[in-house]
Scaffold this motif. Sequence first.
Motif, PDB file in Angstrom:
ATOM      1  N   LYS A 116      34.284  42.028 -79.396  1.00 12.11           N
ATOM      2  CA  LYS A 116      35.741  42.065 -79.289  1.00 12.11           C
ATOM      3  C   LYS A 116      36.175  42.964 -78.137  1.00 12.11           C
ATOM      4  N   VAL A 117      35.498  44.106 -77.947  1.00 14.06           N
ATOM      5  CA  VAL A 117      35.829  45.012 -76.834  1.00 14.06           C
ATOM      6  C   VAL A 117      35.670  44.273 -75.512  1.00 14.06           C
ATOM      7  N   LEU A 118      34.560  43.588 -75.359  1.00 13.68           N
ATOM      8  CA  LEU A 118      34.305  42.879 -74.107  1.00 13.68           C
ATOM      9  C   LEU A 118      35.326  41.757 -73.902  1.00 13.68           C
ATOM     10  N   SER A 119      35.733  41.081 -74.993  1.00 13.27           N
ATOM     11  CA  SER A 119      36.740  40.027 -74.868  1.00 13.27           C
ATOM     12  C   SER A 119      38.077  40.594 -74.421  1.00 13.27           C
ATOM     13  N   VAL A 120      38.433  41.771 -74.952  1.00 19.46           N
ATOM     14  CA  VAL A 120      39.676  42.440 -74.525  1.00 19.46           C
ATOM     15  C   VAL A 120      39.590  42.794 -73.044  1.00 19.46           C
ATOM     16  N   LEU A 121      38.443  43.294 -72.622  1.00 19.42           N
ATOM     17  CA  LEU A 121      38.281  43.658 -71.215  1.00 19.42           C
ATOM     18  C   LEU A 121      38.313  42.428 -70.304  1.00 19.42           C
TER      19      LEU A 121
ATOM     20  N   GLY B 168      43.603  42.445 -83.201  1.00 18.84           N
ATOM     21  CA  GLY B 168      45.050  42.497 -82.984  1.00 18.84           C
ATOM     22  C   GLY B 168      45.406  42.693 -81.523  1.00 18.84           C
ATOM     23  N   VAL B 169      44.679  43.605 -80.855  1.00 21.28           N
ATOM     24  CA  VAL B 169      44.928  43.844 -79.421  1.00 21.28           C
ATOM     25  C   VAL B 169      44.656  42.574 -78.621  1.00 21.28           C
ATOM     26  N   LEU B 170      43.549  41.916 -78.907  1.00 18.20           N
ATOM     27  CA  LEU B 170      43.189  40.697 -78.181  1.00 18.20           C
ATOM     28  C   LEU B 170      44.241  39.612 -78.403  1.00 18.20           C
ATOM     29  N   ARG B 171      44.695  39.469 -79.640  1.00 20.18           N
ATOM     30  CA  ARG B 171      45.712  38.453 -79.937  1.00 20.18           C
ATOM     31  C   ARG B 171      47.006  38.753 -79.193  1.00 20.18           C
ATOM     32  N   LYS B 172      47.406  40.020 -79.170  1.00 17.05           N
ATOM     33  CA  LYS B 172      48.636  40.416 -78.484  1.00 17.05           C
ATOM     34  C   LYS B 172      48.524  40.185 -76.980  1.00 17.05           C
ATOM     35  N   LEU B 173      47.382  40.541 -76.408  1.00 22.08           N
ATOM     36  CA  LEU B 173      47.192  40.339 -74.965  1.00 22.08           C
ATOM     37  C   LEU B 173      47.225  38.863 -74.593  1.00 22.08           C
ATOM     38  N   GLN B 174      46.605  38.032 -75.436  1.00 25.10           N
ATOM     39  CA  GLN B 174      46.605  36.593 -75.144  1.00 25.10           C
ATOM     40  C   GLN B 174      48.005  36.009 -75.239  1.00 25.10           C
ATOM     41  N   GLU B 175      48.796  36.480 -76.218  1.00 28.06           N
ATOM     42  CA  GLU B 175      50.181  36.022 -76.323  1.00 28.06           C
ATOM     43  C   GLU B 175      50.978  36.403 -75.080  1.00 28.06           C
ATOM     44  N   GLU B 176      50.807  37.658 -74.616  1.00 26.05           N
ATOM     45  CA  GLU B 176      51.542  38.096 -73.432  1.00 26.05           C
ATOM     46  C   GLU B 176      51.066  37.362 -72.184  1.00 26.05           C
TER      47      GLU B 176
ATOM     48  N   PRO C   7      51.937  46.769 -71.633  1.00 23.93           N
ATOM     49  CA  PRO C   7      52.618  47.345 -72.810  1.00 23.93           C
ATOM     50  C   PRO C   7      52.425  48.844 -72.888  1.00 23.93           C
ATOM     51  N   GLN C   8      53.376  49.469 -73.579  1.00 25.02           N
ATOM     52  CA  GLN C   8      53.391  50.935 -73.617  1.00 25.02           C
ATOM     53  C   GLN C   8      52.159  51.492 -74.319  1.00 25.02           C
ATOM     54  N   TRP C   9      51.693  50.784 -75.343  1.00 22.39           N
ATOM     55  CA  TRP C   9      50.558  51.316 -76.102  1.00 22.39           C
ATOM     56  C   TRP C   9      49.256  51.246 -75.316  1.00 22.39           C
ATOM     57  N   LEU C  10      49.247  50.458 -74.231  1.00 23.50           N
ATOM     58  CA  LEU C  10      48.022  50.300 -73.434  1.00 23.50           C
ATOM     59  C   LEU C  10      48.063  51.294 -72.273  1.00 23.50           C
ATOM     60  N   ASP C  11      47.990  52.574 -72.604  1.00 25.34           N
ATOM     61  CA  ASP C  11      48.057  53.597 -71.555  1.00 25.34           C
ATOM     62  C   ASP C  11      46.675  53.813 -70.945  1.00 25.34           C
TER      63      ASP C  11
END
Length: 1942
Positions: A1615-1620, A1572-1580, A1589-1593
Amino acid sequence: MVVKKKTAKVVAVALDEDKLNALIASLSVDGGEDGARQVAQTLQSCLELTEPVKQIQLVQKAGSQLEELSEEECDGALLEACLHTLSLVYTSLQAKNPLRRAIASALGSVPAWLQERAVNSLSACLSDCLSKATPDKYSHMVDTITACLDGFALGERCINKLLPEVLQFLHKGLNEYLHQNSGLAGRHIAQAQLMFCCLAAVKTSMLVLQRSQESVSAALQAGQGDCGGLEDTLSKLLSCYTHILTDEEFIQSVQSTAGMAVVLLIRCVVACGDEVASVVCSLLRSSAQGFDSAPPWLKQRCSGLCSSARPPGVSLYLCHGALAMLSWKSALCGPQWEQLLLLVPNTLLDLDVSIKESTTAMVVARVLTLWSSAALDCLQAQPPPCPPSLQLSLRGGSELQRYLLEHIYSHWEHPLDGVRHQTRSLFRDLLLLHQHANPSTSDPTKDPYIQELTQSLLGLEWHMRGKYGSLSCLVELYGAGYLLDIRPQLPSCLLGLMGDQNLAPYASDLLERLFISHKEELSSEAEEKEETTATEKWMELWHQTWVTPLLQVLCRARLDQTTYILDYFLPKLLRCSPSSLAHMVQALQDTPPCSTGPSGSRGALGALMTCLRAARAQGVVPCSVESLWGGLVPLTLLQHALIHKHDQVRMDALGLVCDSHRSTEAVGSHEMDLIRHFLLPNLNSQSPGVRQQTVSLLKKLLCRVKDSTVLLQKRLIQERDQEQRDTDQHTLHLYKEFLRWLCVRLLEVLLPGASFSKCLMSLQLLCLLGQFFSFSTGPDVFALGEVVSPAHAENVLHTLSNNFLEVKQLASTLLRQLPPSAVGLQVPERMCCVLQAALELSSSTKPFDSVSAAHLLSLLLHQPHLSQALLLCAQEQGLHLQLHSPQSQASETLLLELNTMAVVQFLLSCLQLEVSKAESSLLQAAASYPLYGRAHCITAVLQQLHTESLSQTCQWRGLVSDLMATCYRMSDVVSPVVQSSSPEGLIPMDTESETSEGLQKILQEIQPRDTNDFFTDARELDTHQGEDQTQSTHAPTRDKGGEGYRVTAQMVLVCCWRSMKEVAMLLGQLCQSLPIHYTNDTSNNTHLGLITEEQVEGVGMYFRQQLLQSRHRGAFELAYVGFVRLTDMLCRSRSQALQQLPARWLTEVLEEVKSSDPSSKLCATRRSAGIPFYIQALLSSEPKSSSCSLLKMTMRQLIALAMPCADRNTDSSTVPQVHALNILRALYRDTRLGENIIPFVSDGMQASVLGFTSPVWAVRNSSTLLFSTLITRIFGVKKGKDERSKKNRMTGREFFTRFPALYPFLLNQLEEAAATVESDSGHVKLHPSLFLLLLVLSRLYPSPMDGSSSPLGLAPFMPFIIRCGGSAVYRTREMAARALVPFVLVTQVPSTVHALLQELPPRPAPHIQHNHIHGTLLQVLFLLRSYQTDSHRPLPAGNGISEALRQRMWLASRQNACVVTRGAFLDVLVCLCGRQISLLEDSEAGHLRGEALSVLLASELITSDTSSSSTSICSSLGPGSTQYLLSLARVALSASVEIPELWGGGGELTSQLPLLLLQCPHYEVRELLLEGVLRKLQEEEEEEKTSRPQWLDQTTMYNLTSLAFHETHPQCLAKVLSVLVVLGSGAELQWRDGDQLLSQEEALLHLLTLAQTSAHSVELHCAALMLLSQLVVQLVNSNPQGASAMACLAQWGALVCSCCGDEQPVEVKLTAAKVLVNCTATVLTNTQLPLGLSTTVSLWRSVFTLLQDEDQEVRDSASDFICNVPAPLLSTDVAGVSVCAPVALDCGVGLLCGLLSRWGQVPAGSLALTEWLLGNQEGSDEAAPDQASSLDEEDFLFEKGELNLWAEPVQWVKLLHRHLGCLVQTFKQTQAPGTTVPDQDQANHIHTLTTIARAQALSTQKALDSLPGLPQFSCPMEHARLVLRHQRATLALDVLDRLLER
């Protein structure tokens, strides 16, 4: 395609000698000048001639003479003789003979006073012919009667005069045909001829009645004396018509015509118009009540038609007759006519439900359209006006219109195009009927019926093809503006559908109607306003509506989605508005031409090429001029497009160059330059579609060259202007240079090691050159043969050894076109060498070698000295042959025949010898001389022969007999293997060489056990023998290597099944191509041929045995191919005995299937092996136009066998049932049976569903396969990736209309299955057929007209499906939920969901059934999801869903002990609350979100200790805990990451949710969050948001980086590495390990270790490599100087290089390509060389490796590096352009050489590249030649060559050498005098490489010299490898020598 109309054949007069002499004698006169004598002399001359054209001329002359006759001066007797002669000849001629037409003209031109005598004469001849006609002359006489009524007034008078006699004859003929038809079963040709004769007779009788209707009616009404005879004749004719109508053996066209004849006869007999309608109404109702006013005999004869037991088709044909034979264009004569007009559609609609055959559905649709046209005629009749009652019945909204609309909705998706077309026509007529019946309301916006209809149509799914045609009708009648006002986004919506191949034609047709209508409307509005700027305004509006959306789609959509826009839509748009092209070009050029758009799109450049190409093909773009293409775009842009990365952009650009509106348009010099620019980089295309387009477009260009050459040559002869002559001569010279360049380039690429795609395309283009221009060496305008050298021809010859069949075929074709002097086969030594190679290949153990041998032998067939060469070969092999050598002056045909016979005799002698050896040792034969190669060559050679014109017939008869006998011997040798129960494992893999005795022992042992006793008895093996075999199998010796014996076992099997294949093909070829020797019983005529009826029947029995007893699929599938050839021949044979064989064989095999039992020889395993193939071949040979009696008989018997029966003995009925199910499956799959199989689909579906109830596994298994086939047959092949997509479904109305028998069956079965689904007891009860029933029902969805009153509605199924949701089986509950969705209309979803929720318990209670709760929640969830997908709007207000959920919120809390239902309830909440656009109102959604959040915060996911293990949590929650936790996590994800603002975001607790989920011990929860985080980041990232985003403190960031060190689950870690990676792309990451901060270098080392050790997980490996590479780029950018000091960067380089090998998965290579592309500017082209020379050059090597990868996606991805190269380093040709891989490879090597100069590393870099050239790093096969060459190729049956079929090492070596040579040369030229380069170390390295290269060159040359003659055929792999190594060494030596030059 324009089909030329056949011209009638002129045949001379053919009378028997006595008649001819009598006629000539009657015309013999002496002298005289009167006109009659002149006519007689002319006719006498005519009869004495045999030339038909002169006879016509003389008849025309006689006609002119007759016309000039005067009554006073004519000899009466002589004139009678002349008229009699013309009449007699007229009646003797065949139909459509122009001579007959000439005689009719002559008779018709007689003067008025002579007409009566002419009528009498012709009548007498006709009467005589009618009375004496024998049955074989009936057809001729019918044609004569028809001819008399075909524009021949005199003939029509004769027919009227002889009316009773003519009608009696027609009855006699029809009666004879009816009698003959009963005895022609199985004789399809004779039956088809009889149907044709019968059809002609019925049509002729109708024609006679039509032309004489008044006289017949008058005679019957007057009651004249001969009225009784006329009545009797008409009565008998009616009886014949009735027989045809009620006999289903007659084809539809005959029955349909008989229906018209019945109505016509009634119209003739019944005088009053209203009484005619009354009688026809009675016939349609099957009632005799309306016959009161009709004659009694008519009522009696029609009793058969009024019977209730009549076939349903009778009503259909009578309806057709009523509409076709009665007049509807005037006002209706009375109430009975109105009643008849309304009765016809009701009768047809009743039939619509009962018919099964698709062809009958076609007739129904056509007759309904006829009815609508008739109804329109009635409404438009003037005067009087149409009755008001009829207007009400035909108006929109009436009951009749509603039923007709139901028919339209049921049939607009019909598989037959004709039905869909007629349905569309019917819809249009219904709209017109509504308009005429309701003339007061012309405005559609004020017509509620049209408004409602339009809204319902627009509300339907777009995958329904009928929707497009209906909307087109609305556009046609009401205009485009009407639809655009209702749905403004309609153009964009339709353009979005153009990506679907199935919908594109329909969408484009609707778009065309819309934009044409819209343009006309806007234009007319502008004309009314009469403003000066009105035209510009309305055109701008039109462009904005239609052109702007098109350009957006072309630029932004994926290429595969825009293919059909170019094919279907764009040409239509340009035809409508050619001036719009300038608007398109301007709009696209305003976009930067290098803009590529999203990934996978064509960008602005591609869109520009697409528009220009379509315009060019339509003739919109004018002829090109220098530097500008049509004055619109620069040529440089075209050059960029021709080498673009995307295939379709290149094809569009090529189409722009090649396409032309005129084939004679000259090809300009710049066009030829563009082709030169395009050709070489595009020859090696893997895509078959691209290859096909390229060849097709270049063919158009060559056609232009050819046609314009002819025009230029004509102009050179005719033109007098010297300047124009010089210009034309210059153009021809340019053509010659271009064609020669093209020819040479294409021949040069055919080198050893050339890829399949390059060989294929080059050969195709060369064949086109030969076809258009020929490779002549004489005084031709181009003389292309002059540039073809013997070396070129040699290369073409060697491509015959290519493994690909298509390449062999093209090469063989080309060799016949090349100049014989270049090919050199006429040289005896050369021909002997090729012949020897062909004979050796024909006995090779490699299957593809026999194909090469066949092509070589086919080439040699045209050589005159072939026989002598064969005799020499025979002497060498000790064969005794007597061959017929052709004479030196023999014709080409005779030479081919004698050479073919000689080759066949030689191969047959060899084959007979080898078969004799194989009979003693099959194993030795398989290893040394497999039999199939010789047989294949014989078949191929025979295919070259013209068997209809053979001269050596006696020799051929003996040869054919020997061939058949040898085929049977071959089959006897190998059949025990392929007919054994386990052919694949027959030969044990032991170590000692197998002897023939051992093999025979095995065969004899297996054969008696070859039965179906597995149904009753288990097989027991011999213990001692099993031990011996085991010992021998597992104790291999090493004298031949461990591999050899496994291959030997394989070779035995391949030898056997391929031999069976070749025997089948050879026997099939013999039967199909050779003329048959037969005698017919009826005519006693003997037809001479080479093969007898007995031999053909023997071949048939052979195929029967093989197909019914073979177990090996390869054997019986290929025997089937040969058998199909035989059955096709039998069907078309003139022999009556052979025609009846298929029916006899079919009856016999069906009886054998019925009586089969466990001891039968028929194979019931392997899907019945060859039995279905045997029956398929017999049935598919039956002509489709026949009554298909064999198919119907077979299907009835098989379905009866396939149906389970309680009174049968299970053991004896099981095997026939399995056979029947397997055979049915094969028949339903056979496309050749077409729509004829559809009537039996319902029965097959019932058999498959009921088969699941069988206790025998074999029956259930066969039922599964049959069911799967029927699903595909009913719903079509899969049209999308989503199995549940509506593209793979149909409406329930359509389904049950086409298969009405399934409605009660499925409903009863579902009711029975639902009754067993009761889980109250806790026991699982699973009905065997439940899953199948739900699977079928899930493919249906409600029809838009499917109301509660519909007889075939889906409403009765819903309660049973809902009840199935309570099953104890999870999968059943899920399937029930899926099956329920399509049964609920979108408008009914809210009420259905509310009703389901009301069934849930509002509070906890004892004895709650959680299965019921879970099933209900799944149904609610699936319904809501489908509503979200289909409606795109919130639920209607007041639906009560929110309130019902809040009342049952306990189901989501801990009060509910079942975690499965907890999770399902949470999923429903997420569906309603977890989307940006909620289905509920904001207040309702807010309340639900609050309660859901409360449940989440009180749940185990939040309150449990994070340190506890996942196992402990699962054990505490019980089964289903993981799914429950995932449901909770989805709520948390929606509340904290996806849409926190709607969940009251900002609270501290919700912002902490991601942190809590990351610490969850369940890896599934962590993975869900990370996804979900990865999908949201890619959309943004796509939306280019810069704020975090606020949740990414900071805490979450630290936790993510810490997880990169501590996460243990590989998928979560990936998935962690993809988010990073996404987070690190914008800014540098701060790395933390727990509480400790880490430097970038420490993080890099950790990631490097992770990437090196994670190869086991592709996803993790790719993610680690991406993040690691991102860090490397950041480090190099921050400190380019210090990067080279870091040892880990060299390890990173080595890691990237290791990821580029061919053995790596595609995902890894794609990631490596992205890494290399991203680091191009930073690392690869950095002027500071941050990673050092060695690592950088290795990375470049990886780029080049990826650019030559076999996977096109990898190559395309790697070619993007060009876009990241700094512009100053590239030439202007490719700067900033996405180029294809071959161009990128060439540019890349050149760029690297340039960089070496910039880095000052030319000597060291050149040595590194020389090592590449030498190949020392290209794998073990190159590094260890000795080991490779030590392997004997003959040890391997299937050569295992390189996996990469795209790469071409030879071309790569040449490319590398070319650039390396230029680099060294440039370096030497720029080197300062006196400079010592290279240095000492480099000089030593050069000497070392030189030594290696020389040794390699010597060893490879020695190995090449030691190979046998023509090694390209005998050992192609070894030869190609040695040639490559030798070339590498030679080119490397050249570079090294240049480096050492001073």
